[in-house]
Design an enzyme around this catalytic site. Sequence first.
Site, mmCIF file in Angstrom:
data_model
loop_
_atom_site.group_PDB
_atom_site.id
_atom_site.type_symbol
_atom_site.label_atom_id
_atom_site.label_comp_id
_atom_site.label_asym_id
_atom_site.label_seq_id
_atom_site.Cartn_x
_atom_site.Cartn_y
_atom_site.Cartn_z
ATOM 1 N N GLY A 102 0.842 -1.191 0.073
ATOM 2 C CA GLY A 102 -0.073 0.082 -0.134
ATOM 3 C C GLY A 102 0.891 1.275 -0.035
ATOM 4 O O GLY A 102 0.333 2.342 -0.006
ATOM 5 N N GLY A 104 2.602 2.471 -2.533
ATOM 6 C CA GLY A 104 2.647 3.098 -3.703
ATOM 7 C C GLY A 104 3.641 2.362 -5.137
ATOM 8 O O GLY A 104 3.825 2.959 -5.899
ATOM 9 N N LYS A 105 3.799 1.205 -4.612
ATOM 10 C CA LYS A 105 4.801 0.413 -5.616
ATOM 11 C C LYS A 105 4.014 0.390 -7.012
ATOM 12 O O LYS A 105 4.722 0.751 -7.968
ATOM 13 C CB LYS A 105 5.282 -0.916 -5.212
ATOM 14 C CG LYS A 105 6.035 -0.961 -3.613
ATOM 15 C CD LYS A 105 6.373 -2.359 -3.475
ATOM 16 C CE LYS A 105 5.215 -3.237 -2.891
ATOM 17 N NZ LYS A 105 4.421 -2.704 -2.082
ATOM 18 N N SER A 106 2.845 -0.391 -7.052
ATOM 19 C CA SER A 106 2.277 -0.478 -8.416
ATOM 20 C C SER A 106 1.875 0.658 -9.166
ATOM 21 O O SER A 106 2.043 0.797 -10.100
ATOM 22 C CB SER A 106 1.090 -1.232 -7.985
ATOM 23 O OG SER A 106 1.338 -2.705 -7.569
ATOM 24 N N TYR A 107 1.506 1.500 -8.140
ATOM 25 C CA TYR A 107 1.121 2.959 -8.740
ATOM 26 C C TYR A 107 2.409 3.554 -9.332
ATOM 27 O O TYR A 107 2.152 4.147 -10.436
ATOM 28 C CB TYR A 107 0.611 3.787 -7.514
ATOM 29 C CG TYR A 107 0.259 5.238 -7.665
ATOM 30 C CD1 TYR A 107 -1.207 5.374 -8.459
ATOM 31 C CD2 TYR A 107 0.909 6.522 -7.919
ATOM 32 C CE1 TYR A 107 -1.593 6.796 -8.841
ATOM 33 C CE2 TYR A 107 0.681 7.470 -8.261
ATOM 34 C CZ TYR A 107 -0.636 7.554 -8.671
ATOM 35 O OH TYR A 107 -1.228 9.032 -9.127
ATOM 36 N N ASP A 251 7.862 -4.925 -9.988
ATOM 37 C CA ASP A 251 6.811 -4.627 -8.802
ATOM 38 C C ASP A 251 6.860 -5.765 -7.782
ATOM 39 O O ASP A 251 6.448 -6.772 -8.026
ATOM 40 C CB ASP A 251 5.712 -4.299 -9.605
ATOM 41 C CG ASP A 251 4.664 -3.859 -8.660
ATOM 42 O OD1 ASP A 251 4.900 -3.325 -7.501
ATOM 43 O OD2 ASP A 251 3.271 -3.784 -9.089
ATOM 44 N N GLY A 254 4.574 -6.625 -1.011
ATOM 45 C CA GLY A 254 4.608 -5.644 0.015
ATOM 46 C C GLY A 254 5.833 -6.352 0.928
ATOM 47 O O GLY A 254 6.034 -7.478 1.092
HETATM 48 P P1 ADP Z 1 1.335 -1.377 -3.439
HETATM 49 O O1 ADP Z 1 1.786 -1.802 -4.798
HETATM 50 O O2 ADP Z 1 2.783 -0.712 -2.687
HETATM 51 O O3 ADP Z 1 0.920 -2.319 -2.521
HETATM 52 P P2 ADP Z 1 -0.364 0.529 -4.492
HETATM 53 O O4 ADP Z 1 0.495 1.126 -5.470
HETATM 54 O O5 ADP Z 1 -1.223 -0.250 -5.003
HETATM 55 O O6 ADP Z 1 0.567 -0.085 -3.216
HETATM 56 O O7 ADP Z 1 -1.010 1.754 -3.711
HETATM 57 C C1 ADP Z 1 -2.053 1.747 -2.798
HETATM 58 C C2 ADP Z 1 -2.897 2.808 -3.121
HETATM 59 O O8 ADP Z 1 -2.536 4.294 -2.915
HETATM 60 C C3 ADP Z 1 -3.680 2.958 -4.578
HETATM 61 O O9 ADP Z 1 -5.103 3.259 -4.404
HETATM 62 C C4 ADP Z 1 -2.815 4.068 -5.177
HETATM 63 O O10 ADP Z 1 -3.716 4.374 -6.228
HETATM 64 C C5 ADP Z 1 -2.667 4.888 -4.124
HETATM 65 N N1 ADP Z 1 -1.271 5.633 -4.415
HETATM 66 C C6 ADP Z 1 -0.140 5.375 -4.149
HETATM 67 N N2 ADP Z 1 0.932 5.897 -4.332
HETATM 68 C C7 ADP Z 1 0.383 7.151 -4.676
HETATM 69 C C8 ADP Z 1 0.667 8.425 -5.211
HETATM 70 N N3 ADP Z 1 1.843 8.718 -5.121
HETATM 71 N N4 ADP Z 1 -0.468 9.256 -5.523
HETATM 72 C C9 ADP Z 1 -1.590 9.057 -5.246
HETATM 73 N N5 ADP Z 1 -2.131 7.979 -4.992
HETATM 74 C C10 ADP Z 1 -1.197 6.638 -4.793
HETATM 75 MG MG MG Z 2 1.332 -3.637 -5.600
#
Ligand code: ADP
Ligand code: MG
Length: 678
Positions: A102, A104-107, A251, A254
Amino acid sequence: MSSVRVAVRVRPLNKREKRLSSKVIIHMRGNTTSIHKPSAVRGEKLKDRGKMFSYDYCFDSVDADSPTFSSQEKIFKDLGSDVLKAAFDGYNYCVFAYGQTGSGKSYTMMGNKVDKGLIPRICEGLFLEISNRSGSDSMSFHMEVSYLEIYNERVQDLLKKRLPYSEGGALKVREHPTDGPYVENLSKHVVLSQSNVESLITLGNATRTIASTGMNDFSSRSHTIFTIIFTQGWFDGELPHERHSKIQLVDLAGSERADGTQAVGTRLKESANINKSLITLNSVISALADLAVSGQSAKKKQIFIPYRNSVLTWLLKDSLGGNTRTTIIATISPADVNYEETLTTLRFARRAKNIINTPTVNEDGSTKVVRELKAEVTRLRSLLAEAAQVFDVHWATSVKQKEKLQYNQEKVKTLAKQWITKWRGAQSILEEESVALRKEGSRVILDCRLPHLIGLSEDCLTTGILLYYLKEGKTWIQNEASCCQETVLSGPELPREHCLLENCAGIVTLFPQDGALCSVNGSAVTHPCQLTQGAIIQLGGGPILRFNHPAKASQLKEKQQSGLLSSSSQALTDLSKSAENLSEVKLQNSGPVLKETLSLEQFSSRAEMHFRVKEASGMSRSRRGTRVINQGQGSCLGARRGRLGVEPVLQVVRQRKFHQGMAASNRHVSWALVMDVA
Ligand code: ADP
Ligand code: MG
């Protein structure tokens, strides 16, 4: 030598954190990130309340209105442009995102439709640069992608239909003696445009194993690796060059500990495996960092890098400590509630900064040989020129050098020619938007999206596969003597302009020309005839072609699967008709025909001779083709395997009734024996 670049990105507070009225404890200034302890104990020294780390990049994405806000675009500009440069310079590159679920890795890596992440932007950047460079000099480019997932220590192809893990759907990781670890049978897809890439990304992401955890509703429970193999070829004078670059965009799942996500059962097992690979990743990073710090000292030899302890680190072996430039993006949450995890991530990123890799330009072996030979030619020439000026040079030495020079010059020419054929040949085909090559294990699949004809050669010594694609508009079928050749087919009785095929909005019609003999599914056609999927066409007494209409075929397949296509359906009737009539087409074409009915005993005695069976219209369409009886015939003939193989005397054309006849009486078979016209 190149040290690993490390970037840290902090995301905005999420709903949960806002609900908990979390405080922002991360602050970034320039290339430093500071973290403040949420509950500093009174009297605690100032230095223990906060920690400061410096990195190559710090991206503050907490507040979109802040002047220091880092958007997806900024991250691509700062990190992605280096990837593009490395790709065109022929270096391997790896970018991976590390951090708590959560964070922001995938984002950051993939982003969403509105705000794309690094992976689609890097592909877009490559295509943009390709189009810029293609115009200015005579460079050619080739791009292939693959997308895999590591889930519970098993590897899956995200771009290919797969069996569930439980049914042995996982792929094996093997090691190549020079190229290192790789995934066996992973599909690679040639991409010609950004839209090709995006549809593959959509397909892959849909397949990715996602599940709900306590921390992130749609957290990814697997690691994914998106790989781009980028190749470029060009001429420098008359010297060919070819460079490759492997770009791995990773990617990770967690990095938090299992208890942080309230994991139980399957989730606990997942977490254990995620932890296993991430713990190994940590160990590898630490060992590599120690290695870099110890430098050339004797200690260096004793440091063991535990790459093999997890699939993830094994596959990323080169990216972590070898021939790759690497960027690590550590993603963090700004909230006080995640203090411990964020601190762990920041420490991991700090350690990774010490790693030093040794990237080298990846050049094609044959072009390197050509260049070395060319240098040798220049050297020999200057030696000979010097020798000509020196009076007492040994005659035999000079002759030897001349011979070597000639040999090398010839070799340079041959190798350069071979390279051009290989590169341009494949390239020009792939540049046709309609044709794409796919590798699936030991199969190479040629996908042609346009309606096309496949040549069914009568000649058993013809081994290539002929594919004639039918673009929108008119395609003439002409003989080789024709001046304006469009589609050329050779064969007896093929007039100059034999027929015209018109593709009008996906409907293909055959127009026979006056006096030309055309048959479709065994019946002669004299008027325009609309072609249906699988139709067998014979032109004159010569070429036999099968018509394929990929779009129609997939529609039919869908209908068939959903049960909408009944056996009496027009389309299927046409299909079976075409299969049935192939035998007639062949019979008409095969010289003197002798038809007779043989009992199995009679057949058995004749089978002492060598037969070649043309299985014209067998039970299954896939069986059609030329085969020798004793190499795997239908069930009843299978019994006689091994008794055949004396002299080539007869050709046996099996008729459609064969299986029906066998089913009815199990004794008699209707055969057409065709004398070999030797
Ligand atoms: P991870 O891949 O690390 O588990 P995600 O990338 O899925 O996490 O991010 C979790 C949530 O936070 C998603 O809903 C994503 O859209 C939001 N998010 C993450 N990074 C950002 C960012 N830099 N700006 C806006 N929203 C973000
Ligand atoms: Mg992810």
